[in-house]
Design an enzyme around this catalytic site. Structure first.
Site, mmCIF file in Angstrom:
data_model
loop_
_atom_site.group_PDB
_atom_site.id
_atom_site.type_symbol
_atom_site.label_atom_id
_atom_site.label_comp_id
_atom_site.label_asym_id
_atom_site.label_seq_id
_atom_site.Cartn_x
_atom_site.Cartn_y
_atom_site.Cartn_z
ATOM 1 N N LYS A 67 14.795 -18.954 53.542
ATOM 2 C CA LYS A 67 14.068 -17.743 53.939
ATOM 3 C C LYS A 67 14.428 -16.580 53.026
ATOM 4 C CE LYS A 67 16.188 -15.230 57.208
ATOM 5 N NZ LYS A 67 16.737 -14.886 58.522
ATOM 6 N N ARG A 113 26.379 -8.061 61.619
ATOM 7 C CA ARG A 113 25.483 -8.455 60.523
ATOM 8 C C ARG A 113 25.677 -7.605 59.282
ATOM 9 N NH1 ARG A 113 19.848 -9.352 63.551
ATOM 10 N NH2 ARG A 113 20.765 -7.924 65.048
ATOM 11 N N THR A 162 15.029 -10.174 67.201
ATOM 12 C CA THR A 162 13.579 -9.975 67.375
ATOM 13 C C THR A 162 12.837 -11.314 67.464
ATOM 14 O OG1 THR A 162 13.169 -10.030 64.998
ATOM 15 C CG2 THR A 162 13.693 -7.879 65.980
HETATM 16 C C1 R5P Z 1 20.581 -14.129 60.231
HETATM 17 O O1 R5P Z 1 21.390 -14.154 59.320
HETATM 18 C C2 R5P Z 1 20.940 -14.457 61.630
HETATM 19 O O2 R5P Z 1 21.648 -15.648 61.718
HETATM 20 C C3 R5P Z 1 19.701 -14.536 62.503
HETATM 21 O O3 R5P Z 1 18.871 -15.554 62.013
HETATM 22 C C4 R5P Z 1 18.933 -13.249 62.499
HETATM 23 O O4 R5P Z 1 19.780 -12.159 62.504
HETATM 24 C C5 R5P Z 1 18.044 -13.211 63.727
HETATM 25 O O5 R5P Z 1 17.377 -11.984 63.759
HETATM 26 P P1 R5P Z 1 15.863 -11.914 64.197
HETATM 27 O O6 R5P Z 1 15.748 -12.701 65.486
HETATM 28 O O7 R5P Z 1 15.599 -10.453 64.399
HETATM 29 O O8 R5P Z 1 15.031 -12.496 63.116
#
Ligand code: R5P
Length: 312
Positions: A192, A96, A223
């Protein structure tokens, strides 16, 4: 399968076992333990001289332990005179942080690629990278697989009425569009805004979701914040129920509690790229195996056949 050797570290031995079964080979015996102070101790127990070696090790939590095990296994295989070493990362962690989007931050996706190459990997086989461009961080061949067929087949067999595929963020549009096309469903997008890694603010829904069943598609769920916030925003816009299709289930923090509590979320479908524990403990989580997909890709790489042909 002449000349092939497949083994793994401690990250996902069950998946490695199933891949070996699909290939009709035994898992090469490897000891991966710890010295008393915590350093990783590895020994490959069989001769792999001149072999085409595949090391199966997703870099899932505990990320640093699993990554270091992978690097040490690659080093051991190289020093054992393996002919070619393919690092098989069904899930590629540290992905990420893939660009310098703030001052004085690292690009860990590139750092990890450098480490894997420096350790001695000749090729990488991975699945649903957080961003496809990460392939370019390696100066060795990368074969990039997608879980789309397994996930879409499952949802198609459920025959959900009035379904709309939803990307929970703008970055996932390309992936969600491919799912929508394959399932002949409409597409919607949650726009978002993330203020910090822990705090998410949902802004707008693009597309028609009223009265529909939303299938949210994402590369990973950590998360669960992104997924649940997106579902709550979709609820306000009138969806009747929600499902999730996710490649990698990190499920950190209180993700499982969030999933359990969200009444409108009926099922979270996740591949076994990361071990997910006892399925009975989380009835809302459905696990689909990608062992046959990974085994087929390994077979094709070993036989110098097309891997992209798997998706045609
Ligand atoms: C974001 O760019 C990813 O695709 C996921 O949506 C994100 O990393 C998920 O992380 P979390 O479940 O902590 O919100």
């Amino acid at each position: 399968m002449n000349g092939l050797a497949v083994f793994c570290g401690n990250a996902n031995p069950q998946l490695a076992k199933e891949i070996a079964q699909n290939l009709g080979v035994h898992l090469t015996e490897v000891f991966v333990g710890r010295f008393s102070e915590g350093e990783i101790r590895v020994q490959i127990k069989e001769n792999i001289r001149g072999r085409d070696v595949f090391i199966i090790q997703p870099t899932c939590p505990p990320v640093n332990e699993n990554l270091m095990e992978l690097l040490i296994l690659i080093d051991a295989a190289r020093r054992a005179s393996a002919d070619r070493i393919t690092a098989v990362l069904p899930y590629y962690g540290y992905a990420r942080q893939d660009r310098k989007d703030q001052p004085r931050v690292p690009v860990t996706a590139k750092l990890v690629a450098n480490l894997i190459v420096s350790a001695g990997a000749n090729r990488v086989l991975t699945m649903d990278l957080h961003a496809s461009q990460i392939q370019g961080f390696f100066d060795i061949p990368v074969d990039h697989l997608y879980a789309i067929n397994a996930l879409c087949d499952y949802f198609t067999s459920k025959n959900l009425k009035n379904a709309v595929v939803v990307s929970p963020d703008v970055g996932g549009i390309k992936m969600a569009r491919a799912y929508a096309k394959k399932m002949s469903a409409e597409l919607a997008i949650v726009d978002k805004r993330r203020d910090s890694p822990e705090k998410i603010e949902v802004m707008h829904i693009l597309g028609n979701v009223k009265g529909k069943t939303a299938i949210l598609v994402d590369d990973l769920i950590a998360t669960g914040g992104s997924m649940i916030e997106a579902i709550e925003a979709l609820r306000k816009m009138g969806i009747v129920e929600a499902y999730a299709a996710v490649s990698h289930g990190i499920l950190s923090g209180d993700a499982l509690t969030k999933i359990k509590k969200c009444d409108i979320l009926k099922e979270v479908v996740i591949t076994d790229s990361i071990p997910l524990g006892d399925p009975k403990a989380n009835p809302k989580v459905k696990v689909l195996t990608v062992a046959p997909l990974l085994a087929e890709a390994i077979k094709r790489i070993h036989n110098s056949e097309s891997v992209s042909g798997l998706f045609n």
